[in-house]
Design a protein around this motif. Sequence first.
Motif, PDB file in Angstrom:
ATOM      1  N   ASP A  50       3.439   6.084  -5.529  1.00  0.00           N
ATOM      2  CA  ASP A  50       3.178   6.251  -6.970  1.00  0.00           C
ATOM      3  C   ASP A  50       2.091   7.292  -7.201  1.00  0.00           C
ATOM      4  O   ASP A  50       2.188   8.117  -8.127  1.00  0.00           O
ATOM      5  CB  ASP A  50       2.747   4.914  -7.593  1.00  0.00           C
ATOM      6  N   ASN A  51       1.058   7.240  -6.367  1.00  0.00           N
ATOM      7  CA  ASN A  51      -0.030   8.212  -6.514  1.00  0.00           C
ATOM      8  C   ASN A  51       0.481   9.638  -6.283  1.00  0.00           C
ATOM      9  O   ASN A  51       0.103  10.585  -6.983  1.00  0.00           O
ATOM     10  CB  ASN A  51      -1.169   7.907  -5.517  1.00  0.00           C
TER      11      ASN A  51
ATOM     12  N   TYR B 286       2.576  14.903  -8.256  1.00  0.00           N
ATOM     13  CA  TYR B 286       3.751  15.770  -8.160  1.00  0.00           C
ATOM     14  C   TYR B 286       4.236  16.158  -9.558  1.00  0.00           C
ATOM     15  O   TYR B 286       4.663  17.293  -9.811  1.00  0.00           O
ATOM     16  CB  TYR B 286       4.857  15.063  -7.376  1.00  0.00           C
ATOM     17  N   ASN B 287       4.194  15.270 -10.499  1.00  0.00           N
ATOM     18  CA  ASN B 287       4.728  15.485 -11.843  1.00  0.00           C
ATOM     19  C   ASN B 287       3.711  16.115 -12.793  1.00  0.00           C
ATOM     20  O   ASN B 287       3.995  16.297 -13.973  1.00  0.00           O
ATOM     21  CB  ASN B 287       5.216  14.157 -12.435  1.00  0.00           C
TER      22      ASN B 287
ATOM     23  N   LEU C 113      -2.033  13.183  -0.291  1.00  0.00           N
ATOM     24  CA  LEU C 113      -1.357  11.935  -0.639  1.00  0.00           C
ATOM     25  C   LEU C 113      -0.115  11.719   0.226  1.00  0.00           C
ATOM     26  O   LEU C 113       0.207  10.585   0.613  1.00  0.00           O
ATOM     27  CB  LEU C 113      -0.972  11.935  -2.123  1.00  0.00           C
ATOM     28  N   ARG C 114       0.579  12.799   0.546  1.00  0.00           N
ATOM     29  CA  ARG C 114       1.762  12.703   1.394  1.00  0.00           C
ATOM     30  C   ARG C 114       1.362  12.254   2.794  1.00  0.00           C
ATOM     31  O   ARG C 114       2.012  11.385   3.400  1.00  0.00           O
ATOM     32  CB  ARG C 114       2.473  14.053   1.445  1.00  0.00           C
TER      33      ARG C 114
ATOM     34  N   GLN D 196       0.837  -1.214   0.000  1.00  0.00           N
ATOM     35  CA  GLN D 196       0.000   0.000   0.000  1.00  0.00           C
ATOM     36  C   GLN D 196       0.874   1.268   0.000  1.00  0.00           C
ATOM     37  O   GLN D 196       0.526   2.289  -0.626  1.00  0.00           O
ATOM     38  CB  GLN D 196      -0.917  -0.009   1.234  1.00  0.00           C
ATOM     39  N   ILE D 197       2.019   1.196   0.737  1.00  0.00           N
ATOM     40  CA  ILE D 197       2.946   2.350   0.771  1.00  0.00           C
ATOM     41  C   ILE D 197       3.490   2.631  -0.623  1.00  0.00           C
ATOM     42  O   ILE D 197       3.586   3.789  -1.080  1.00  0.00           O
ATOM     43  CB  ILE D 197       4.093   2.095   1.771  1.00  0.00           C
ATOM     44  N   GLY D 198       3.891   1.601  -1.339  1.00  0.00           N
ATOM     45  CA  GLY D 198       4.404   1.785  -2.700  1.00  0.00           C
ATOM     46  C   GLY D 198       3.361   2.391  -3.604  1.00  0.00           C
ATOM     47  O   GLY D 198       3.659   3.261  -4.438  1.00  0.00           O
ATOM     48  N   GLN D 199       2.118   1.929  -3.455  1.00  0.00           N
ATOM     49  CA  GLN D 199       1.036   2.453  -4.276  1.00  0.00           C
ATOM     50  C   GLN D 199       0.773   3.924  -3.940  1.00  0.00           C
ATOM     51  O   GLN D 199       0.543   4.762  -4.837  1.00  0.00           O
ATOM     52  CB  GLN D 199      -0.243   1.627  -4.023  1.00  0.00           C
ATOM     53  N   ALA D 200       0.854   4.272  -2.614  1.00  0.00           N
ATOM     54  CA  ALA D 200       0.626   5.663  -2.187  1.00  0.00           C
ATOM     55  C   ALA D 200       1.719   6.575  -2.740  1.00  0.00           C
ATOM     56  O   ALA D 200       1.456   7.717  -3.135  1.00  0.00           O
ATOM     57  CB  ALA D 200       0.589   5.741  -0.658  1.00  0.00           C
TER      58      ALA D 200
END
Length: 520
Positions: free
Chosen positions: A280-281, A286-287, A320-321, A274-278
Amino acid sequence: MEIKIISLRAHNFKAHRDLSVEFGDTTQITGDNAQGKSTILEIPSWTLYGTDTMGGKLDPTPTNYSYDHVQAETLLDIDGKQVLLGRGIEKGKATYYVNEVPSKYGDFDEIVKSLFDKDLFLSLYNPSYFFTLHKDDQRDLLLRYVTPISNKEVFTEMSRTSPDEKTKDIKLNPQAAKLSELVKKHTLQQLGEIHKKNKNDKDTAYKRAQGRTEALVDQLQKLPAAPEDIEAIKAEDAALLEQIQALEAQTDIAGETNRKRTVLESTIQSLQRQIGQAKDNYMRVYNEAIEDHCPACKRPLDTESVEAVTQDKERRKEELRNAHQKLINERKELETQLAKIEPVDISEQTSQIRALEEKRDATATALSAHKARQGMQDDLDKARADESDTLASRNDSIFILDAIKAFEAKEAELQAAKVQSLFTTLSISLFKDQKNGERKPDFVIEMDGKAYPLLSLSESVRAGLELREVLSEQSGVIAPVAVDNSESVFKIKQPSGQLILVKAVEDAPLEIKQIGSEVE
């Protein structure tokens, strides 16, 4: 009951054109042969039954002279009440009269039957009639009027140990005692039927029970031998089971600890994903580039609009952060908990349990074999009990059937003795011994060791008179007795009831007269 013949009349009856006879206590009819003496005796029997004195068919129509009709009348006195019965033949048809009133045959026959029994009356009236009956009918007629032997008498005599033993001191023997209880509920015939069936059924059941027992004995012998000390094996098995359960309790506790670690590790792995997915989101937002024109209409955006888009991006990045950080904090918390739980190695306990279970397999095998033997032994014990109960029931029925045979034999003995005690010169046999030891009902009359057919005329008359006196006394019926050929008998004592003597006198005419009570 006392029956008297007061008088009789006959018209065109065999040799008698017109006949009238008055009877007293003793009436003698004499005359030469062919004078119609015996015909006079047939008038009462033909009037009542349409037969001769032997119960055979009789046609009384004259054969030596012409006639218009046949008529016979008999005036009877029955316990002081007179009844006049008549029978005739007119134009070939039978006619009947009761007290001179014409009657139908059915009504006439019912009246005659209601007066007295045919076989009894003819046996009392004609001393020879009884001996024309079938021996079974003779037996039934005699025993019908003899008081039967009571069960109590038979039981007492079955138990008598000596002729001089007093009746009040007699204690019933086992057979008599058994039957005396059973006859309170069933007749002897019913008991015989019940126990014949039960014996036959139990014969078959006993053979089956024996086969069942033998089969179980054979099966039991084929099983492994029973351990010498089954209690020691049970104790060893219990101890092994206790050790196994103690080790399993330890492994259960360790397993719970390891299960907690597994759950934590699985949850941490899920949080990591879930952390990895968060992340990426967050990076995707950000980009994102902030455009200075409308994506749809391509018109340039004013400064206020660009600022609004920039603030919205920052807001979403912050959300998201925060979400990403929250997942990291949860993971760290679970990692802290996981670090505090040390994994437990249960391989040694598992190995010990396996070793103990291998030892217990041997005790379990022994106990299983013992249980199998015990179950089969229980079946064998039950089969033996069933066999014993079946045999006991069979033997009880045999005992009762033997007791019934003993009862019937004693009853026959007492009955025969009782009947024999009624006679002075005649010997009466009521039973015939069979080759199988059983007694079959029979009836034989002898005088001085000679059967009735072998008796002389004088002896047969005396035998018939003695027998009819017994029948009269036992039945309580007093009736006339007619003795034909009385000249062949030296002396006839006045019997119960009227006596009618028929005597042939050479060259003498027919004569009927009343005489004294004894004739020589």
